[in-house]
Motif scaffolding. Structure first.
Motif, PDB file in Angstrom:
ATOM      1  N   ALA A  34       0.837  -1.211   0.000  1.00 20.85           N
ATOM      2  CA  ALA A  34       0.000   0.000   0.000  1.00 20.85           C
ATOM      3  C   ALA A  34       0.866   1.253   0.000  1.00 20.85           C
ATOM      4  O   ALA A  34       0.556   2.242  -0.673  1.00 20.85           O
ATOM      5  N   VAL A  35       1.959   1.214   0.754  1.00 25.62           N
ATOM      6  CA  VAL A  35       2.865   2.365   0.798  1.00 25.62           C
ATOM      7  C   VAL A  35       3.455   2.632  -0.589  1.00 25.62           C
ATOM      8  O   VAL A  35       3.538   3.780  -1.033  1.00 25.62           O
ATOM      9  N   VAL A  36       3.850   1.563  -1.284  1.00 21.57           N
ATOM     10  CA  VAL A  36       4.412   1.726  -2.628  1.00 21.57           C
ATOM     11  C   VAL A  36       3.380   2.319  -3.586  1.00 21.57           C
ATOM     12  O   VAL A  36       3.676   3.243  -4.358  1.00 21.57           O
ATOM     13  N   ILE A  37       2.156   1.802  -3.531  1.00 19.18           N
ATOM     14  CA  ILE A  37       1.108   2.299  -4.436  1.00 19.18           C
ATOM     15  C   ILE A  37       0.822   3.770  -4.187  1.00 19.18           C
ATOM     16  O   ILE A  37       0.796   4.585  -5.113  1.00 19.18           O
ATOM     17  N   VAL A  38       0.633   4.128  -2.911  1.00 17.76           N
ATOM     18  CA  VAL A  38       0.324   5.529  -2.571  1.00 17.76           C
ATOM     19  C   VAL A  38       1.495   6.432  -2.935  1.00 17.76           C
ATOM     20  O   VAL A  38       1.306   7.529  -3.494  1.00 17.76           O
ATOM     21  N   GLY A  39       2.704   5.993  -2.640  1.00 17.43           N
ATOM     22  CA  GLY A  39       3.873   6.814  -2.936  1.00 17.43           C
ATOM     23  C   GLY A  39       4.046   7.083  -4.411  1.00 17.43           C
ATOM     24  O   GLY A  39       4.349   8.211  -4.824  1.00 17.43           O
ATOM     25  N   PHE A  40       3.826   6.051  -5.243  1.00 14.95           N
ATOM     26  CA  PHE A  40       3.976   6.248  -6.677  1.00 14.95           C
ATOM     27  C   PHE A  40       2.832   7.069  -7.260  1.00 14.95           C
ATOM     28  O   PHE A  40       3.040   7.842  -8.197  1.00 14.95           O
ATOM     29  N   VAL A  41       1.625   6.887  -6.726  1.00 12.23           N
ATOM     30  CA  VAL A  41       0.492   7.701  -7.198  1.00 12.23           C
ATOM     31  C   VAL A  41       0.723   9.179  -6.896  1.00 12.23           C
ATOM     32  O   VAL A  41       0.431  10.052  -7.723  1.00 12.23           O
ATOM     33  N   LEU A  42       1.278   9.459  -5.724  1.00  7.28           N
ATOM     34  CA  LEU A  42       1.565  10.843  -5.335  1.00  7.28           C
ATOM     35  C   LEU A  42       2.879  11.351  -5.906  1.00  7.28           C
ATOM     36  O   LEU A  42       3.274  12.484  -5.640  1.00  7.28           O
ATOM     37  N   PRO A  67      11.096   7.756  -5.746  1.00  7.65           N
ATOM     38  CA  PRO A  67      11.000   6.286  -5.703  1.00  7.65           C
ATOM     39  C   PRO A  67      11.860   5.650  -4.626  1.00  7.65           C
ATOM     40  O   PRO A  67      11.437   4.691  -3.968  1.00  7.65           O
ATOM     41  N   ILE A  68      13.082   6.153  -4.436  1.00 12.28           N
ATOM     42  CA  ILE A  68      13.966   5.573  -3.422  1.00 12.28           C
ATOM     43  C   ILE A  68      13.367   5.760  -2.033  1.00 12.28           C
ATOM     44  O   ILE A  68      13.372   4.845  -1.192  1.00 12.28           O
ATOM     45  N   LEU A  69      12.807   6.945  -1.787  1.00  8.36           N
ATOM     46  CA  LEU A  69      12.176   7.213  -0.492  1.00  8.36           C
ATOM     47  C   LEU A  69      10.973   6.301  -0.287  1.00  8.36           C
ATOM     48  O   LEU A  69      10.773   5.746   0.812  1.00  8.36           O
ATOM     49  N   VAL A  70      10.172   6.121  -1.335  1.00 11.09           N
ATOM     50  CA  VAL A  70       8.978   5.285  -1.227  1.00 11.09           C
ATOM     51  C   VAL A  70       9.353   3.838  -0.899  1.00 11.09           C
ATOM     52  O   VAL A  70       8.766   3.213  -0.003  1.00 11.09           O
ATOM     53  N   VAL A  71      10.331   3.312  -1.615  1.00  7.97           N
ATOM     54  CA  VAL A  71      10.737   1.921  -1.388  1.00  7.97           C
ATOM     55  C   VAL A  71      11.328   1.752   0.008  1.00  7.97           C
ATOM     56  O   VAL A  71      11.074   0.759   0.695  1.00  7.97           O
ATOM     57  N   THR A  72      12.109   2.720   0.455  1.00  7.84           N
ATOM     58  CA  THR A  72      12.701   2.637   1.791  1.00  7.84           C
ATOM     59  C   THR A  72      11.631   2.659   2.874  1.00  7.84           C
ATOM     60  O   THR A  72      11.651   1.848   3.811  1.00  7.84           O
TER      61      THR A  72
END
Length: 236
Positions: free
Chosen positions: A14-22, A26-31
């Motif tokens: 869910a964090v990856v999906i929300v991070g990429f939508v917003l 990418p590195i911050l989202v994956v971390t």
């Protein structure tokens, strides 16, 4: 599956999906997704950091694999690679943008299913070859293309590469995602063979090919209307 299995670690997805939508970094989202998954799984902080560090060390050569081909591709483009590709595809009268991308989708997905994931890619294949050839095929049928239509064709060329790689590689028995699924199931009492998991990826890959091929065929029918609409927008 046993009732004691917790699905809370899936919060990382869910964090990856929300991070990429917003459109966050990418590195911050994956971390953040990795930290969230580790905390949800109740792992100690030092183990979470160790896992993140191990993953970073294993992929430290990734920039080299991305940067080394760029000078070669740039040199080829400087000597007319794009122009030659466009001229070649323009000589095939039956070629259309949709048909060309369907052929590339088949090649990309078939190669990925055999473990040849490096056959293709945005930088080495889509930008210098597939996208220009798609534009040339569309121009051969419909004449000059507005910039917005060119951008749409480029986006579909990149999307075709993504679809072929994503669904094709899940058929290859030695791919990391299959090993991950087999390990996860084994840890939760479900013993299965990686080959069995890979075989169940075949129907999904076939469905993905059919659905995306249908979208590409629809593109051929929609192009005249798209070109006319963009032309009206550009008219004074």
């Amino acid at each position: 599956m046993p009732a004691t299995v917790s699905l809370s670690p899936l919060i990382g997805v869910a964090v990856v999906i929300v991070g990429f939508v917003l459109r966050f970094n990418p590195i911050l989202v994956v971390t953040v997704a990795g930290l969230a998954t580790g905390l949800a799984a109740k792992l100690p902080p030092d183990l979470i950091l160790a896992k993140l560090g191990t993953g970073f060390v294993k992929t430290r050569n990734l920039p080299l694999t991305l940067l080394l081909p760029l000078p070669v591709i740039g040199l080829l483009e400087r000597h007319g690679l794009r122009e030659r590709a466009q001229a070649w595809i323009a000589g095939i009268r039956s070629a259309t943008a949709g048909r060309l991308l369907i052929v590339y989708l088949f090649i990309r997905e078939s190669a990925a299913a055999m473990g040849l994931t490096l056959v293709g890619g945005h930088a080495p294949m889509v930008r210098p070859l597939v996208a220009p050839m798609t534009e040339a095929a569309a121009e051969q049928t419909h004449g000059p293309l507005p910039p917005a239509v060119r951008d749409r064709l480029k986006a579909l060329a990149a999307a075709t590469d993504n679809v072929g790689l994503f669904f094709g590689e899940d058929i290859f028995v030695a791919f990391g995602s299959i090993v991950l699924m087999q390990t996860f199931l084994a840890e939760n009492g479900i013993v299965t063979d990686p080959l069995h998991i890979a075989l169940w990826g075949i129907p999904t890959a076939i469905a993905a090919f059919v659905i995306h091929a249908a979208r590409l065929l629809r593109l051929d029918r929609q192009l005249p209307a798209l070109i006319a609409r963009e032309g009206d927008k550009a008219a004074p």
